[in-house]
Design an enzyme around this catalytic site. Structure first.
Site, PDB file in Angstrom:
ATOM      1  NE  ARG A 218      38.517  37.616  45.847  1.00 12.65           N
ATOM      2  CZ  ARG A 218      37.855  38.212  44.840  1.00 12.65           C
ATOM      3  NH1 ARG A 218      38.449  38.404  43.684  1.00 12.65           N
ATOM      4  NH2 ARG A 218      36.605  38.597  44.998  1.00 12.65           N
ATOM      5  CB  ALA A 239      50.117  41.041  49.628  1.00 14.12           C
ATOM      6  CG  HIS A 240      46.213  38.666  51.676  1.00  9.20           C
ATOM      7  ND1 HIS A 240      46.091  37.303  51.831  1.00  9.20           N
ATOM      8  CD2 HIS A 240      47.218  39.029  52.495  1.00  9.20           C
ATOM      9  CE1 HIS A 240      46.978  36.881  52.707  1.00  9.20           C
ATOM     10  NE2 HIS A 240      47.670  37.908  53.117  1.00  9.20           N
ATOM     11  CG  ASN A 241      43.013  41.614  54.107  1.00  3.90           C
ATOM     12  OD1 ASN A 241      43.173  40.429  53.800  1.00  3.90           O
ATOM     13  ND2 ASN A 241      41.838  42.115  54.441  1.00  3.90           N
ATOM     14  CB  SER A 259      47.696  42.871  56.923  1.00  2.00           C
ATOM     15  OG  SER A 259      46.712  41.885  56.654  1.00  2.00           O
TER      16      SER A 259
END
Length: 348
Positions: A218, A239-241, A259
Site C-alpha cells: 500500500r 513497493a509503495h507508491n 515510487s
C-alpha cells in the site's frame, strides 16, 4: 466436451488441412500428444514432434510449411499460440464457476455481496467490503474492511487484501499473494527506526493477474497503482507508491522499489531489480537479473547491472570470458616493455 476440427477452425477463423470431422476432447503438449487431443506448434524447435505426435489436431501458423508428410489434421491460423489461448479460455468458461456462500465462511453483515458469488470455507470478508457479481473467493482468502472486488475476479486460497484496497473486474489473484501490506517506510533516529504509517491504498485495474506469493504494498499516501492488463509472476515485489503501466509483464522475483513509474507494454525477465523514484518508458524489454538504477527511455532492450543496451551487454559478455587470458597477456606485455626500457637505458 468434444469439438470437431471444423468447429474449432470456424471459431478461430482458420483453415483445415486434413479431416474436418475429427473430434478432440482434451489439450496436450505436442511432444506428449495422444489420440483425441489438440496441440499447437509455434516454436520451430518443436517441429520434429509434429511428424511423430499422436495428437489428433495441431494448430500451426498460416506461414508454416511442413518439411515432410504430416499424419495429423492441421488448422492454419494467424498465430497458433494466441489461438490456443482463445481455445483454453473458451474451455475454461464452459466448465462453469461456483456460487454460494459456505456456512464455514465469515462474512460481515455490512458487506455487500452481489449475485452468483462464491465464498469458500474459512474465507473472511470484513465490514463494508463490496464483492462484485460472479467473484470467486476461495477458502482462507481474506478481504479486509472497505475492500472492493470487481465482477468476475478470483481470489485463490490465502490471498490477502488489506483494508481499503480496490481490485478491478476479471482479475486473478493467486494463492498467498498479498495486496495492501504496509510499504517499507521507516524514519531513522538516534534510538533506531520509527515506523511511518502507511495510510494509502493499492488500486488494481481490470484484467490483472498476480502470481502466488507476490506482494503489492500500500502507498504511504495516495495509491500504489497497477494498470489494466498487467501480469505479475510469482514472488514479484511491488513497493509503495509504484505505478505499473498497462499490459506490462514481470517474471518471477522481480522487485520494484518505492515510487518507481513503470511504462506500458514493457517486459521484465526474472529477478530484475528496479530502483525507487525512477521513470521507465513504454515498450522497454529488460533481460533477466538486470539492475536498473536510473530512469530509462522506452522502446529498447536492456540487460545487465547496471543495465545497458542489450547488444552491448552481449558483446561485453563475450569479452568477460576472455578477461583471464587478456590479463595474462597484458602482464606479459608489461614485462616485455619493462625489459625493453631497461635495455634501451643501459645502451645510453
Amino acid at each position: 466436451m468434444e469439438f470437431s476440427a471444423k468447429q474449432i477452425a470456424e471459431f478461430l477463423q482458420g483453415t483445415i488441412l486434413g479431416n474436418p470431422d475429427i473430434v478432440v476432447n482434451s489439450f496436450t503438449k505436442i511432444e506428449e500428444g495422444k489420440e483425441g487431443a489438440l496441440t499447437f506448434l509455434s516454436n520451430p524447435k518443436y517441429e520434429p514432434y509434429l511428424y511423430s505426435t499422436k495428437a489428433s489436431v495441431v494448430l500451426v501458423n498460416k506461414d508454416f510449411k511442413p518439411s515432410q508428410e504430416v499424419n495429423v489434421t492441421l488448422i492454419q491460423v494467424e498465430d497458433a499460440y494466441q489461438s490456443l489461448a482463445k481455445l483454453l479460455s473458451l474451455y475454461d468458461s464452459l466448465t462453469g464457476k461456483r456460487s454460494g456462500i459456505s456456512s464455514l465462511s465469515s462474512v460481515s453483515e455490512s458487506a455487500k455481496i452481489a449475485e452468483n458469488v462464491y465464498v469458500g470455507p474459512f474465507a473472511v470478508i470484513e465490514d463494508g467490503a463490496v464483492i462484485g457479481e460472479g467473484a470467486q473467493i476461495y477458502p482462507f482468502a481474506y478481504v479486509g474492511n472497505g475492500v472492493s472486488i470487481g465482477q468476475g475476479t478470483t481470489l485463490y486460497p490465502h490471498a490477502t487484501i488489506y483494508k481499503g484496497c480496490k481490485i478491478g473486474n476479471n482479475c486473478i489473484l493467486h494463492a498467498g499473494c498479498s495486496i495492501g501490506a504496509d510499504g517499507f517506510g521507516f524514519a531513522p533516529g538516534a534510538e533506531g527506526y520509527s515506523k511511518i504509517p502507511q495510510i494509502g491504498i493499492v488500486e488494481i485495474e481490470d484484467n490483472v493477474e498476480i502470481g502466488a506469493n507476490a506482494c503489492v504494498d500500500r502507498a504511504t499516501m495516495g495509491r500504489t497503482l497497477i494498470h489494466k492488463g498487467v501480469k505479475l509472476d510469482n514472488m514479484v515485489q511491488i513497493a509503495h507508491n509504484v505505478e505499473v503501466g498497462q499490459h506490462t509483464v514481470m517474471s518471477a522475483q522481480t522487485g520494484v522499489a518505492g515510487s518507481a513509474k513503470i511504462g506500458s507494454w514493457s517486459m521484465f525477465g526474472g529477478q530484475c531489480g528496479i530502483a525507487g523514484h525512477i521513470v521507465l518508458g513504454d515498450n522497454l524489454q529488460v533481460g533477466a537479473q538486470s539492475g536498473i538504477a536510473g530512469s530509462e527511455k522506452g522502446g529498447r532492450a536492456i540487460m545487465g547491472y547496471p543495465a545497458i543496451d542489450h547488444s552491448k551487454f552481449a558483446r561485453s559478455s563475450a569479452v568477460f570470458k576472455k578477461l583471464p587470458d587478456m590479463y595474462f597477456e597484458l602482464a606479459q606485455l608489461q614485462k616485455e616493455v619493462k625489459e625493453l626500457k631497461e635495455k634501451l637505458s643501459s645502451k645510453q
